[in-house]
Every structure is written in C-alpha cells, then in structure tokens.
Design a protein around this motif. Structure first.
Motif, PDB file in Angstrom:
ATOM      1  N   VAL A 129       9.006 -59.956  19.693  1.00 15.12           N
ATOM      2  CA  VAL A 129       8.590 -61.219  20.301  1.00 15.12           C
ATOM      3  C   VAL A 129       9.835 -62.019  20.652  1.00 15.12           C
ATOM      4  O   VAL A 129      10.517 -62.542  19.764  1.00 15.12           O
ATOM      5  N   ASP A 130      10.161 -62.079  21.942  1.00 17.35           N
ATOM      6  CA  ASP A 130      11.296 -62.898  22.381  1.00 17.35           C
ATOM      7  C   ASP A 130      10.784 -64.332  22.506  1.00 17.35           C
ATOM      8  O   ASP A 130       9.607 -64.552  22.765  1.00 17.35           O
ATOM      9  N   GLU A 131      11.662 -65.287  22.294  1.00 18.89           N
ATOM     10  CA  GLU A 131      11.281 -66.706  22.345  1.00 18.89           C
ATOM     11  C   GLU A 131      10.113 -66.978  21.385  1.00 18.89           C
ATOM     12  O   GLU A 131       9.105 -67.599  21.756  1.00 18.89           O
ATOM     13  N   ALA A 132      10.271 -66.535  20.154  1.00 17.78           N
ATOM     14  CA  ALA A 132       9.168 -66.618  19.195  1.00 17.78           C
ATOM     15  C   ALA A 132       8.752 -68.058  18.891  1.00 17.78           C
ATOM     16  O   ALA A 132       7.613 -68.300  18.489  1.00 17.78           O
TER      17      ALA A 132
ATOM     18  N   LYS B 168      20.660 -62.890  22.745  1.00 18.77           N
ATOM     19  CA  LYS B 168      19.507 -62.381  21.982  1.00 18.77           C
ATOM     20  C   LYS B 168      18.701 -61.358  22.774  1.00 18.77           C
ATOM     21  O   LYS B 168      18.343 -60.302  22.266  1.00 18.77           O
ATOM     22  N   SER B 169      18.419 -61.682  24.023  1.00 18.29           N
ATOM     23  CA  SER B 169      17.589 -60.766  24.808  1.00 18.29           C
ATOM     24  C   SER B 169      18.338 -59.460  25.037  1.00 18.29           C
ATOM     25  O   SER B 169      17.755 -58.381  25.019  1.00 18.29           O
ATOM     26  N   HIS B 170      19.656 -59.581  25.236  1.00 18.28           N
ATOM     27  CA  HIS B 170      20.491 -58.378  25.382  1.00 18.28           C
ATOM     28  C   HIS B 170      20.397 -57.537  24.106  1.00 18.28           C
ATOM     29  O   HIS B 170      20.234 -56.314  24.161  1.00 18.28           O
TER      30      HIS B 170
END
Ligand SMILES: Nc1ncnc2c1ncn2[C@@H]1O[C@H](COP(=O)(O)OP(=O)(O)OP(=O)(O)O)[C@@H](O)[C@H]1O
Ligand SMILES: [Mg+2]
Length: 493
Positions: free
Chosen positions: A137-140, A38-40
């Motif tokens: 927003v990562d890790e929402a 996901k972050s990638h």
C-alpha cells in the motif's frame, strides 16, 4: 533467511537483503518525505520478489500500471461496485494472481471505499485460498489516516478497518502488509505499530522523526540522522532486514515510474502579445477539454476471466546454509532473553505463564522475528535455564537425559535435569530448596513434592544414607548422585 532478495547495498558496498519469508509474517513500514524514494523502493522490492510470491499493489497514483507489461500483473481499475471488487478479490486469492489495483482518478472518498472493498475481499477469502501474498500500500496515510479529515466518516471507518485487518490480523490469512507513507504522524498508530520491519528515509519534521524514533526504539538524537539521508537511501531495521539499524542505498529498478522527478525547464521565450494570443485565440469555438481517462476500463467479467489464467509465481529454492545461519542467530537471541529472565532476582519466583507476555515483548524489541517460542517451549527453556543448565549441550549422554526430561511437564524438566546433572557428574544431590527454586518456588516442601512426583513415575529413585543424606538414582540412565543434605543451602544462595 530462506529467500533473500537484494534491496540494495550498504555503505560498505555489501548487498543488503530482505528475507522474504520472514517479511511474510513480520510486515514492513517504509517512511520518508516526498521524493525520498519510497515508491522507487517499493518498485525494487516488487521487481525482485515478483518471481517468488504473489503480489497485490494498492496504487493511488497509477504509478505501477506498467508492472503488468513486464511482470504479468493484471491491472484492475478501481471504479466498480463494492460487490464487483470483492468478487475480483476472491478470484485473485483463489488463482494466486498478482495484480495492480489502480485508484488513479478517483476522489479521496471513493479511493478509500474501493481500497477497503478490495482489502476486505482479500481478507475474507476462503480458508483454502490463504496463500501467502504481499499486499503493498503506497501512500498508506490516505487509507489509514491518524486524525480527522474532510473525508466522510463512513469511508474513513471502512478504510481504516480494512487496513487494521491487513496489518493486525492478515498474517494468519497469508497477507503480508507492506505500507509506505510520507508522514508517519499522519498514519494511524495501530496500523504503523504492527510492522516489525522498517525502512526509514529522509524525514524533516520533528513530529515524524519522534514517531520514527519511537517505533525503532532509538533515541531522538540518533533519529536526527534521518534528516541527512539522500534520495534512495534508507535505514533498515527488523527481523527480515537487519537486527541493528543498517543504512542501505536502494538498487536500480527495471520498470519505469510514470511519475518521475520534475526537472527545471525555462519558460518559452515569447513576447506577452504572443502568449496572450495562444491563451485567448478562438477560445469560444474550442471544444471543452475531456476529463482524462488514463486507464482503459475493462469489464468485470473480462477481468475475472483473465485472473483464471494468470500465471502463479514459482517457489524459489531454499538455501539450507543461509537458513541454518539465520536459525542459529534466532536461537542465540532467544537463549539470551531467557537468561536475562533468570538473572532477574524476582523472576525465579514467578510462573512461566506470568512471565510469558514480558518474554514476547522482549522478543519483539530484540526483533527475534515470527518464530517466537510458544508458552510450552518458553516454560521448558525457562525451567532448564533456571536449573543453570544448557539443554543444547552436545554431549550424547546428556542428550539422553534431555530426552527423558521431555516426558515430564515443561515446568519440571529443569528440576529433573538439575538432578540428572548431579547424577551424571557424581555430584551431591541438590537440596530441597535448590529444587524448589529451579521450579520457581521458595518453598522447600515443593522440592520434596517434585521428587515424589518424579519417583512415582519411574524417572528416578530416592534413597537415604545412614546420615539421612539423599542419594538419587536414575535407573534408565545408569547414574547416581553423591549423598547430599536435603536441607542444605542451595548452591546459588
Ligand atoms: N534508489 C534510487 N536510485 C535512483 N533514483 C531514485 C532512487 N530512489 C528514488 N529515485 C528517484 O527519485 C525520485 C523520487 O522518488 P520516488 O518517487 O520514489 O519518491 P517518493 O518517496 O515515492 O515520493 P512521494 O512521496 O512524493 O511519492 C524519482 O524520480 C526516482 O526515480
Ligand atoms: Mg511515491
């Protein structure tokens, strides 16, 4: 598609694009287990779109700090007062500066409060600064958790409300939420439900799979395939991505994450005694470890100054051919949905206003996107479709009738066109009941009333032949229907 950024490739090796303009109004949800990529994926999206649109990254792990060096994002460490954060946020909107809001090192409670202050600051900006902006927003699930947790109620409340505002009401203010989560089941439902675009990565837990299937309108069996996805592979769906589930392998990225995948490393080959020495020797005299301070703390005033001069993204050129193809696809979908309403045996007798909410749901399910017809436009289309006509026909003569119809209230336009069609073709004038039905009514007297209304306004002239059959003339169009029995049965009955 106006500005298509390339996310990656399909299984057939074709480029898979994301329509950035559509994304701005339809938002995106990315979900996948830890390590699914996901972050990638977010990084790829951010890198590809950095030149086109302003970006703010809410970064719980300090993963995107390196972005500043490559793309000029201003890194803002979050450990500040609420007032400071909100002033910074207002400046960001005014100057269209791209930023990384780094929450690394804060405890969960403080992360929620800071993110809430930042998001509310972006949300509450002056109307004149509502420029389009991606808010990632990562890790929402940290900021919009679905259930209770050990976090204080107050932090949860402000954070959830800021995330809800971003996803539900942000569009008008130019804020486009892009959120990623490991666990869909842990993300507040109302926040997840506002995204119309999805990228689903590897998912193991049944409860997450069920939520994903629910959001994507898939059955559970189809969603089972999410278990087998490799790292970096996602299924894309939504108006900004693809109208059918489309597997995509995310492309490479230019900047590096600080938090790479851990690799196995054999333990050092030392004897127990040596290890003991290393751990216990001089323990009493060694100074206590300093808490890590990974991000340089910059004064708020200094950040505010930097924001003043941050470069604004340059708008990219529009590709008219691609835009036209996308518009045509949208048009075909809307036309098909309107046709379905007409085919429903009860729908002809319900008003367009009563049907409109259902229409919106269909548009959402079919992923029409952001440019959905408003009520007036829907009324007009419905009226024309009810009359069994296609207002888009190319014929020049017919277009004159369509132009004249535009001078009537939307719900009457279909009735007028039904009559005009008969006039153009020299066919018999439609019966009262057929006119009423095209208006959404069962009552023949409604049909007569419509004729009177249009006649009084000079759109047509009604005459009767010696057998009492009706002839309708269209003075401005120069057409005339053949005589038709006003009490005859409608053709479709
Ligand atoms: N498309 C890809 N191509 C090459 N490597 C990838 C791709 N996607 C992910 N990776 C690598 O896989 C590892 C895990 O990816 P990433 O950190 O993006 O996962 P994540 O879903 O964000 O996990 P977490 O939820 O734990 O943060 C990283 O080392 C990343 O570089
Ligand atoms: Mg991640």
């Amino acid at each position: 598609m106006k500005i298509g950024i390339e996310l990656g490739t399909s299984t057939a090796g074709q480029p898979v694009r994301l329509d950035l303009e559509e994304l701005l109004s339809t938002r995106l949800l990315v979900q996948g287990n830890s390590g699914s990529g996901k972050s990638h994926l977010l990084r790829r999206l951010l890198e590809q779109s950095a030149g086109h649109v302003q970006q703010a990254i809410i970064d719980p792990e300090g993963d995107f700090v390196g972005f500043g060096e490559r793309f000029g994002h201003v890194v803002i460490d979050a450990e500040r007062t609420v007032g400071e954060i909100q002033r910074i946020a207002a400046r960001i909107r005014r100057h269209r500066a791209s930023v990384v809001f780094n929450l690394e090192g804060l405890d969960a409670d403080a992360q929620m409060r800071s993110a809430a202050a930042f998001l509310s600051g972006l949300f509450d900006a002056d109307r004149e600064h509502w420029y389009p902006m991606l808010v990632i927003v990562d890790e929402a699930q940290l900021f919009a958790p679905s259930g209770a947790s050990e976090i204080s109620d107050e932090a949860r409340r402000v954070s959830l409300s800021a995330m809800t505002n971003l996803m539900c009401r942000g569009r008008k203010r130019g804020l486009a939420g892009v959120i990623a989560t490991q666990r869909l089941a842990k993300l507040a439902k109302n926040v997840a439900a506002e995204a119309s675009n999805f990228l689903m990565g590897r998912t193991f837990l049944d409860i997450d799979m069920a939520r994903a299937a629910d959001l994507l309108g898939m059955d559970k069996r189809q969603a089972e395939s999410f278990r087998d996805l490799n790292t970096g592979s996602f299924v894309a769906l939504g108006p900004a991505l693809s109208r059918r589930p489309l597997p995509v392998k995310i492309g490479h990225v230019e900047t590096a994450s600080r938090n790479g995948r851990p690799e196995l490393m054999p333990p050092p080959e030392l004897g127990t005694a040596q290890i003991q020495d290393l751990i216990f020797d001089d323990l009493a005299t060694e100074p206590p470890p300093q808490p890590a301070r990974p991000v340089e703390r910059r004064a708020t005033e200094e950040i505010l100054e930097t924001l003043e001069v941050a470069p604004a993204p340059v708008p990219a050129p529009v590709d008219p051919a691609v835009a036209a193809a996308f518009d045509a696809e949208r048009e075909a979908l809307v036309a098909e949905i309107v046709r379905q309403f007409v085919a429903d045996p009860e729908a002809p007798f319900r008003s367009a206003a009563a049907l409109y909410p259902d229409f919106l749901v269909h548009c959402r399910v079919r992923r029409v996107g952001s440019r959905v017809p408003d009520l007036a436009e829907f009324t007009r289309r419905l009226a024309i479709a009810r009359a069994g006509l296609d207002a888009r026909a190319e014929d020049e003569d017919w277009q004159r009738a369509v132009a004249q119809a535009a001078g009537l209230p939307e719900e009457m336009q279909g009735v007028f066109l039904l009559l005009a069609r008969a006039g153009m073709d020299g066919a018999p004038s439609p019966a009262d009941e057929a006119l009423a039905r095209a208006y959404g009514s069962r009552s023949p007297s409604r049909g007569r009333w419509l004729l009177t209304y249009m006649e009084e306004r000079g759109h047509l002239v009604c005459e009767a032949d010696f057998r009492g059959r009706r002839v309708v003339r269209f003075p401005t169009l120069g057409w005339k229907t053949a005589p038709g029995d006003p009490k005859g049965l409608p053709a479709s009955a």
